[in-house]
Scaffold this motif. Structure first.
Motif, PDB file in Angstrom:
ATOM      1  N   PRO A 123       0.681  -1.219  -0.032  1.00 34.94           N
ATOM      2  CA  PRO A 123       0.059  -0.129  -0.096  1.00 34.94           C
ATOM      3  C   PRO A 123       0.787   1.273  -0.148  1.00 34.94           C
ATOM      4  CG  PRO A 123      -0.940  -1.426   1.525  1.00 34.94           C
ATOM      5  CD  PRO A 123       0.365  -2.287   0.992  1.00 34.94           C
ATOM      6  N   SER A 124       2.091   1.329   0.730  1.00 30.94           N
ATOM      7  CA  SER A 124       2.787   2.565   0.711  1.00 30.94           C
ATOM      8  C   SER A 124       3.994   2.533  -0.124  1.00 30.94           C
ATOM      9  CB  SER A 124       3.145   2.761   2.025  1.00 30.94           C
ATOM     10  OG  SER A 124       4.022   1.744   2.645  1.00 30.94           O
ATOM     11  N   ILE A 125       4.368   1.275  -0.944  1.00 29.88           N
ATOM     12  CA  ILE A 125       5.517   1.338  -1.855  1.00 29.88           C
ATOM     13  C   ILE A 125       5.368   0.960  -3.297  1.00 29.88           C
ATOM     14  CG2 ILE A 125       7.685  -0.062  -2.341  1.00 29.88           C
ATOM     15  CD1 ILE A 125       7.684  -0.731   0.857  1.00 29.88           C
ATOM     16  N   GLY A 126       5.730   1.636  -4.144  1.00 29.59           N
ATOM     17  CA  GLY A 126       5.556   1.404  -5.819  1.00 29.59           C
ATOM     18  C   GLY A 126       6.792   1.619  -6.451  1.00 29.59           C
ATOM     19  N   CYS A 127       6.652   1.067  -7.654  1.00 28.09           N
ATOM     20  CA  CYS A 127       8.078   1.409  -8.384  1.00 28.09           C
ATOM     21  C   CYS A 127       7.634   1.622  -9.878  1.00 28.09           C
ATOM     22  CB  CYS A 127       8.760   0.102  -8.336  1.00 28.09           C
ATOM     23  SG  CYS A 127       7.833  -1.287  -9.392  1.00 28.09           S
ATOM     24  N   VAL A 128       8.718   2.179 -10.573  1.00 30.18           N
ATOM     25  CA  VAL A 128       8.648   2.324 -11.990  1.00 30.18           C
ATOM     26  C   VAL A 128       9.903   1.221 -12.465  1.00 30.18           C
ATOM     27  CG1 VAL A 128      10.381   4.315 -11.916  1.00 30.18           C
ATOM     28  CG2 VAL A 128       8.888   3.854 -14.030  1.00 30.18           C
ATOM     29  N   MET A 129       9.374   0.891 -13.686  1.00 28.44           N
ATOM     30  CA  MET A 129      10.379  -0.319 -14.305  1.00 28.44           C
ATOM     31  C   MET A 129      10.666   0.170 -15.414  1.00 28.44           C
ATOM     32  SD  MET A 129      10.232  -2.769 -11.736  1.00 28.44           S
ATOM     33  CE  MET A 129      10.437  -4.403 -12.345  1.00 28.44           C
TER      34      MET A 129
ATOM     35  N   GLU B   8       4.251  -4.032   7.622  1.00 24.01           N
ATOM     36  CA  GLU B   8       4.744  -3.914   6.215  1.00 24.01           C
ATOM     37  C   GLU B   8       6.105  -3.773   6.160  1.00 24.01           C
ATOM     38  OE1 GLU B   8       2.921  -4.173   3.629  1.00 24.01           O
ATOM     39  OE2 GLU B   8       0.796  -3.909   4.345  1.00 24.01           O
ATOM     40  N   ILE B   9       6.865  -4.272   5.184  1.00 25.79           N
ATOM     41  CA  ILE B   9       8.261  -4.123   4.686  1.00 25.79           C
ATOM     42  C   ILE B   9       8.542  -2.677   4.455  1.00 25.79           C
ATOM     43  CG2 ILE B   9       7.986  -4.686   2.390  1.00 25.79           C
ATOM     44  CD1 ILE B   9      10.531  -6.404   2.445  1.00 25.79           C
ATOM     45  N   THR B  10       9.806  -2.273   4.795  1.00 23.09           N
ATOM     46  CA  THR B  10      10.089  -0.905   4.650  1.00 23.09           C
ATOM     47  C   THR B  10      10.736  -0.925   3.180  1.00 23.09           C
ATOM     48  OG1 THR B  10      12.289  -1.248   5.641  1.00 23.09           O
ATOM     49  CG2 THR B  10      10.565  -0.066   7.037  1.00 23.09           C
ATOM     50  N   PRO B  11      11.006   0.182   2.583  1.00 21.07           N
ATOM     51  CA  PRO B  11      11.365   0.358   1.227  1.00 21.07           C
ATOM     52  C   PRO B  11      12.686   0.058   1.022  1.00 21.07           C
ATOM     53  CG  PRO B  11      10.208   2.451   1.767  1.00 21.07           C
ATOM     54  CD  PRO B  11      10.219   1.601   2.969  1.00 21.07           C
ATOM     55  N   ASP B  12      13.775   0.214   2.186  1.00 22.36           N
ATOM     56  CA  ASP B  12      15.158  -0.303   2.178  1.00 22.36           C
ATOM     57  C   ASP B  12      15.067  -1.783   2.403  1.00 22.36           C
ATOM     58  OD1 ASP B  12      14.436   0.347   4.811  1.00 22.36           O
ATOM     59  OD2 ASP B  12      16.572  -0.308   5.219  1.00 22.36           O
ATOM     60  N   ALA B  13      14.341  -2.113   3.105  1.00 26.14           N
ATOM     61  CA  ALA B  13      14.515  -3.802   3.276  1.00 26.14           C
ATOM     62  C   ALA B  13      14.225  -4.390   2.065  1.00 26.14           C
ATOM     63  CB  ALA B  13      13.749  -3.995   4.496  1.00 26.14           C
TER      64      ALA B  13
ATOM     65  N   GLU C 201       0.239  17.224   3.788  1.00 28.70           N
ATOM     66  CA  GLU C 201      -1.100  17.764   3.972  1.00 28.70           C
ATOM     67  C   GLU C 201      -1.957  18.165   2.672  1.00 28.70           C
ATOM     68  OE1 GLU C 201      -1.285  20.548   7.213  1.00 28.70           O
ATOM     69  OE2 GLU C 201      -0.460  19.281   8.633  1.00 28.70           O
ATOM     70  N   GLU C 202      -0.924  18.575   1.714  1.00 28.54           N
ATOM     71  CA  GLU C 202      -1.653  18.870   0.387  1.00 28.54           C
ATOM     72  C   GLU C 202      -2.405  17.316  -0.101  1.00 28.54           C
ATOM     73  OE1 GLU C 202       0.903  20.569  -2.370  1.00 28.54           O
ATOM     74  OE2 GLU C 202       2.145  21.249  -0.700  1.00 28.54           O
ATOM     75  N   GLU C 203      -1.827  16.168   0.080  1.00 31.77           N
ATOM     76  CA  GLU C 203      -2.404  15.230  -0.254  1.00 31.77           C
ATOM     77  C   GLU C 203      -3.733  14.870   0.389  1.00 31.77           C
ATOM     78  OE1 GLU C 203      -1.306  11.475  -2.617  1.00 31.77           O
ATOM     79  OE2 GLU C 203      -1.098  13.553  -2.681  1.00 31.77           O
ATOM     80  N   ASP C 204      -4.776  14.322  -0.363  1.00 30.51           N
ATOM     81  CA  ASP C 204      -6.036  13.886   0.090  1.00 30.51           C
ATOM     82  C   ASP C 204      -5.852  12.895   1.239  1.00 30.51           C
ATOM     83  OD1 ASP C 204      -8.717  13.230   0.666  1.00 30.51           O
ATOM     84  OD2 ASP C 204      -8.990  12.605  -1.299  1.00 30.51           O
ATOM     85  N   GLU C 205      -6.393  13.233   2.553  1.00 30.68           N
ATOM     86  CA  GLU C 205      -6.434  12.268   3.652  1.00 30.68           C
ATOM     87  C   GLU C 205      -6.517  10.898   3.294  1.00 30.68           C
ATOM     88  OE1 GLU C 205      -7.941  12.402   8.079  1.00 30.68           O
ATOM     89  OE2 GLU C 205      -8.262  14.233   6.876  1.00 30.68           O
ATOM     90  N   LYS C 206      -7.263  10.562   2.374  1.00 29.96           N
ATOM     91  CA  LYS C 206      -7.795   9.105   2.169  1.00 29.96           C
ATOM     92  C   LYS C 206      -6.658   8.358   1.593  1.00 29.96           C
ATOM     93  CE  LYS C 206     -12.668   9.743   1.389  1.00 29.96           C
ATOM     94  NZ  LYS C 206     -13.563   9.637   0.041  1.00 29.96           N
ATOM     95  N   VAL C 207      -5.673   9.005   0.727  1.00 29.46           N
ATOM     96  CA  VAL C 207      -4.668   8.434  -0.052  1.00 29.46           C
ATOM     97  C   VAL C 207      -3.125   9.027   0.886  1.00 29.46           C
ATOM     98  CG1 VAL C 207      -5.777   8.007  -2.074  1.00 29.46           C
ATOM     99  CG2 VAL C 207      -4.512  10.123  -1.712  1.00 29.46           C
ATOM    100  N   ARG C 208      -3.277   9.811   1.712  1.00 26.46           N
ATOM    101  CA  ARG C 208      -2.029  10.313   2.309  1.00 26.46           C
ATOM    102  C   ARG C 208      -1.131   8.963   2.886  1.00 26.46           C
ATOM    103  NH1 ARG C 208      -3.340  14.604   6.598  1.00 26.46           N
ATOM    104  NH2 ARG C 208      -4.481  15.400   4.630  1.00 26.46           N
ATOM    105  N   GLY C 209       0.225   9.155   2.509  1.00 19.74           N
ATOM    106  CA  GLY C 209       1.156   7.929   2.722  1.00 19.74           C
ATOM    107  C   GLY C 209       0.843   6.803   1.878  1.00 19.74           C
TER     108      GLY C 209
ATOM    109  N   LEU D 277       7.090   5.125   1.597  1.00 17.78           N
ATOM    110  CA  LEU D 277       7.244   6.022   2.899  1.00 17.78           C
ATOM    111  C   LEU D 277       7.727   5.287   3.826  1.00 17.78           C
ATOM    112  CD1 LEU D 277       6.399   9.063   2.844  1.00 17.78           C
ATOM    113  CD2 LEU D 277       4.514   8.687   3.785  1.00 17.78           C
ATOM    114  N   ASP D 278       8.665   5.632   4.540  1.00 14.26           N
ATOM    115  CA  ASP D 278       9.415   4.905   5.691  1.00 14.26           C
ATOM    116  C   ASP D 278       8.519   5.530   7.119  1.00 14.26           C
ATOM    117  OD1 ASP D 278      11.092   4.116   8.177  1.00 14.26           O
ATOM    118  OD2 ASP D 278      12.026   2.921   6.754  1.00 14.26           O
ATOM    119  N   PRO D 279       8.235   4.749   7.978  1.00 11.38           N
ATOM    120  CA  PRO D 279       7.555   5.404   9.128  1.00 11.38           C
ATOM    121  C   PRO D 279       8.387   6.167   9.937  1.00 11.38           C
ATOM    122  CG  PRO D 279       7.003   3.001   9.009  1.00 11.38           C
ATOM    123  CD  PRO D 279       7.809   3.242   7.852  1.00 11.38           C
TER     124      PRO D 279
END
Length: 263
Positions: free
Chosen positions: A71-77, A105-110, A234-242, A140-142
């Motif tokens: 949910p919080s990690i994506g990529c471009v290939m 959830e796994i962190t981006p660096d891991a 905070e500019e991001e919509d609350e539903k999709v923030r993070g 986004l890392d917590p």
């Protein structure tokens, strides 16, 4: 043995200490015809790439180089299209296994480290070949906030404030470096981390669009590029923030117009 003899085998080094098959995998990425750019700011990471539809009869909505992994990690290939799917599937599998084992959830660096380790095995064993793709991972890392990592076919991965992959990679990197040096009243070259912390959500998106447009000398339309974003702003919509999401064409058009007006 001539060069042609050494480049037949993935596991055999040439006398100069080179693995030609791995080098050819890098050439497959730069020859793919796509450019991907990623920029990371105070609370936002963004990736941008071209959307090229090779045939008019294709459904354009099914053509993408942006993928969600958690949910919080994506990529471009970027690279050979056929190799994208197995790599993304493996990344999702590793992320799901991590969550099942550890309960979070796994962190981006891991995830980047795990995928880089898998890529390295593909350079070492006979009967396998490196995948001709480069993965730019954002999330986004917590604890650490927005993250950006780039993985290559050799199994090398490293974190970036801003990076590029694919066709015209070096030109894009040069432009990003120039932009970064101008940040923080011209002190961006001295402390890249501090300079990046001053970039807002809108500035991060506009910088990515600007570099893509300059490198290709093209004024893009909303349907010709795709943008993936993870933002805690905070500019991001609350539903999709993070959360990782792919921007819609209407939202992309808004930022393209802002860049055109700035010009």
């Amino acid at each position: 043995m001539s060069r042609t003899s050494y480049d037949r085998y993935l596991t055999v080094f040439s006398p100069e200490g080179r693995l030609y098959q791995v080098e050819y995998a890098f050439k497959a990425i730069s020859g793919s015809g796509h450019t991907a750019i990623s920029v990371r700011g105070k609370d936002t990471s963004v990736v941008i790439t071209q959307r090229k539809v090779p045939d008019k009869l294709l459904d354009a909505s099914t053509v993408t180089h942006l993928f969600s992994i958690t949910p919080s990690i994506g990529c471009v290939m970027t690279g050979l299209i056929g190799a994208l799917s197995p790599q993304v599937t493996r990344a999702r599998s590793e992320a799901a296994e991590f969550r099942y084992k550890f309960g979070y959830e796994i962190t981006p660096d891991a995830l980047a480290r795990r995928m880089a380790n898998i890529n390295q095995v593909y350079t070492q064993r006979a009967g396998m070949r490196p995948l001709g793709i480069s993965m730019i991972l954002i999330g986004l890392d917590p604890e650490l906030g927005p993250q950006c990592f780039k993985l290559d076919p050799a199994g090398y991965f490293v974190g970036f404030h801003a990076t590029a992959a694919g066709q015209k990679q070096q030109e894009a990197m040069n432009h990003l470096e120039k932009k970064w040096k101008k940040l923080d009243n011209g002190k961006g070259g001295e402390d890249a981390t501090k300079a990046g912390k001053g970039l807002s959500r809108a500035e991060v998106i506009e910088m990515a669009i600007e570099v893509m447009s300059i490198v290709h000398a093209t004024d893009y339309k909303p349907g010709e590029i795709e943008i993936g974003i993870v933002s805690g702003s905070e500019e991001e919509d609350e539903k999709v923030r993070g959360k990782w999401r792919v921007m819609g064409e209407a939202e992309i058009e808004k930022y393209l117009l802002a860049y055109a007006e700035k010009d």
